[in-house]
Design a protein around this motif. Structure first.
Motif, mmCIF file in Angstrom:
data_model
loop_
_atom_site.group_PDB
_atom_site.id
_atom_site.type_symbol
_atom_site.label_atom_id
_atom_site.label_comp_id
_atom_site.label_asym_id
_atom_site.label_seq_id
_atom_site.Cartn_x
_atom_site.Cartn_y
_atom_site.Cartn_z
ATOM 1 N N ARG A 1 -25.776 -50.492 -6.576
ATOM 2 C CA ARG A 1 -25.480 -49.460 -7.586
ATOM 3 C C ARG A 1 -23.971 -49.444 -7.800
ATOM 4 N N PRO B 1 -22.824 -42.406 -5.545
ATOM 5 C CA PRO B 1 -23.752 -41.637 -4.705
ATOM 6 C C PRO B 1 -25.215 -41.816 -5.090
ATOM 7 N N SER B 2 -26.094 -41.649 -4.105
ATOM 8 C CA SER B 2 -27.539 -41.747 -4.333
ATOM 9 C C SER B 2 -28.267 -41.140 -3.145
ATOM 10 N N THR B 3 -29.368 -40.480 -3.423
ATOM 11 C CA THR B 3 -30.294 -40.094 -2.349
ATOM 12 C C THR B 3 -31.567 -40.929 -2.480
ATOM 13 N N ARG B 4 -32.281 -40.766 -3.613
ATOM 14 C CA ARG B 4 -33.584 -41.414 -3.786
ATOM 15 C C ARG B 4 -33.522 -42.938 -3.783
ATOM 16 N N THR B 5 -32.650 -43.494 -4.607
ATOM 17 C CA THR B 5 -32.697 -44.950 -4.805
ATOM 18 C C THR B 5 -32.338 -45.665 -3.499
ATOM 19 N N GLN C 1 -35.775 -47.313 -11.316
ATOM 20 C CA GLN C 1 -36.276 -45.982 -11.678
ATOM 21 C C GLN C 1 -37.359 -46.139 -12.746
ATOM 22 N N PRO D 1 -36.343 -38.013 -13.140
ATOM 23 C CA PRO D 1 -35.879 -38.997 -12.142
ATOM 24 C C PRO D 1 -35.255 -38.321 -10.926
ATOM 25 N N LEU D 2 -34.839 -37.058 -11.081
ATOM 26 C CA LEU D 2 -34.144 -36.285 -10.049
ATOM 27 C C LEU D 2 -32.798 -36.952 -9.723
ATOM 28 N N PRO D 3 -31.776 -36.315 -9.219
ATOM 29 C CA PRO D 3 -31.809 -34.914 -8.823
ATOM 30 C C PRO D 3 -31.831 -33.971 -10.034
ATOM 31 N N HIS E 1 -31.272 -48.492 -15.304
ATOM 32 C CA HIS E 1 -31.704 -48.136 -13.953
ATOM 33 C C HIS E 1 -33.139 -48.669 -13.812
HETATM 34 N N1 CP Z 1 -33.292 -41.014 -9.485
HETATM 35 C C1 CP Z 1 -32.157 -41.443 -8.868
HETATM 36 O O1 CP Z 1 -31.598 -42.479 -9.205
HETATM 37 O O2 CP Z 1 -31.749 -40.622 -7.859
HETATM 38 P P1 CP Z 1 -30.494 -40.926 -6.921
HETATM 39 O O3 CP Z 1 -29.264 -40.860 -7.784
HETATM 40 O O4 CP Z 1 -30.555 -39.868 -5.861
HETATM 41 O O5 CP Z 1 -30.675 -42.320 -6.373
#
Ligand code: CP
Length: 305
Positions: A101, A48-52, A132, A262-264, A129
């Motif tokens: 990823r 899972p990922s939102t930002r990347t 990031q 780096p979030l979340p 990563h």
């Molecule tokens: N910072 C980061 O990698 O966020 P995601 O897991 O949402 O991609």
């Protein structure tokens, strides 16, 4: 053809050029709006990922290119047993560049060996990563004007945190950097990292209490305790709220200290900190788009006059 597996794949001079390009993209987005017309980015996300993922997709779209991909191994033929090596051979015929990823450490590297297009490691297990890290470095350089001469505190899950490992590896190449590792005993930074710091004669200390070191920090990099990396729920529950950055702790910090993440986030930064001018984590996520735009242009060897 170049891939990006680790932030160390670029020299510090190449990183400076990448960050200059990212800052130019931020200032002049229109200049780059058609730089990737006709090009395709594949986002292959087995985790899972939102930002990347979305920042890669936003980056390619803002460059005029198109995107294909999957956001879940279950919706790809990995669920039928297809190997990463076979998948990248197929993707090489469908796209011009791929961001991958994967929960298994080294999987993007295996893909890069078989690929006919540049592959970007978008996070592999607890290992690296790199994009990031590029985001983190661009944020620091843009907001502080330099990448040297800092005491940086890294707080939380320093054992499994791939963003932490990548950032330490990248920062040791700059001068006058001092590390303060803030973690519970169970989540200490791995020995191979402290051995590397000793070998390079780079100062570091390991502490448990955040408030004890807060007044000395120029940068504080908070991280989440990652549920998905724990083998047992009991350990996760015991450690998940070990650190909570709140206004009381921020009152101990320097007036120009930056808080990065780096979030979340889960609970490790209280929402009351979001309005503190030193909270840089949402801006940091936005820098992720500019640096990924610059990275796509660099790996595709596209120059915009
Ligand atoms: N910072 C980061 O990698 O966020 P995601 O897991 O949402 O991609």
């Amino acid at each position: 053809m170049r891939h990006l597996m680790s932030p160390l794949d670029f020299t510090t001079k190449e990183l400076d050029r990448l960050f200059d390009l990212a800052n130019d993209i931020e200032r002049n987005p229109g200049k780059y709006a058609h730089a990737c017309d006709g090009r395709i980015l594949a986002t292959c996300f087995y985790e899972p990922s939102t930002r990347t993922r979305l920042s890669f997709e936003s980056a390619m779209t803002r460059l005029g290119g198109c995107i294909i991909g999957f956001s879940d191994a279950a919706s790809s033929s990995a669920s039928k047993g297809e190997s990463v090596s076979d998948t990248i051979r197929i993707i090489s015929g469908y796209a011009d560049i791929c961001a991958m990823r994967h929960p298994k450490e080294g999987a993007p590297m295996v893909a890069a060996e078989k690929s006919e297009i540049p592959v970007i490691n978008a996070g592999d297990g607890g290992h690296q990563h790199p994009t990031q890290t590029l985001t983190d470095l661009l944020t620091i350089r843009s907001m502080k004007g330099k990448l040297s001469g800092f005491t940086i505190g890294l707080c939380g899950d320093l054992k499994f945190g791939r963003t932490v490992h990548s950032l330490i590896n990248a920062l040791v190449r700059y001068s006058d950097i001092r590390f303060v590792f803030i973690s519970p005993e169970e989540l200490r930074v791995p020995d191979y990292i402290t051995e590397m710091l000793k070998a390079k004669d780079i100062p570091y200390e390991e502490v448990i209490r955040l408030e004890h070191v807060m007044p000395r920090l120029d940068l504080l990099y908070m991280t989440r305790v990652q549920k998905e990396r724990f083998f047992n729920e009991e350990d996760y529950v015991r450690l998940k709220d070990f650190y909570i950055l709140n206004s009381d702790k921020m009152a101990l910090a320097k007036p120009d200290m930056l808080v990065l993440h780096p979030l979340p986030r889960v609970n490790e930064i209280s929402v009351e900190v979001d309005s503190d001018p030193r909270a840089a984590y949402f801006k940091q996520a936005k820098y992720g788009v500019y640096v990924r735009m610059a990275l796509i242009l660099t790996l595709l060897e596209i120059q915009v006059p």
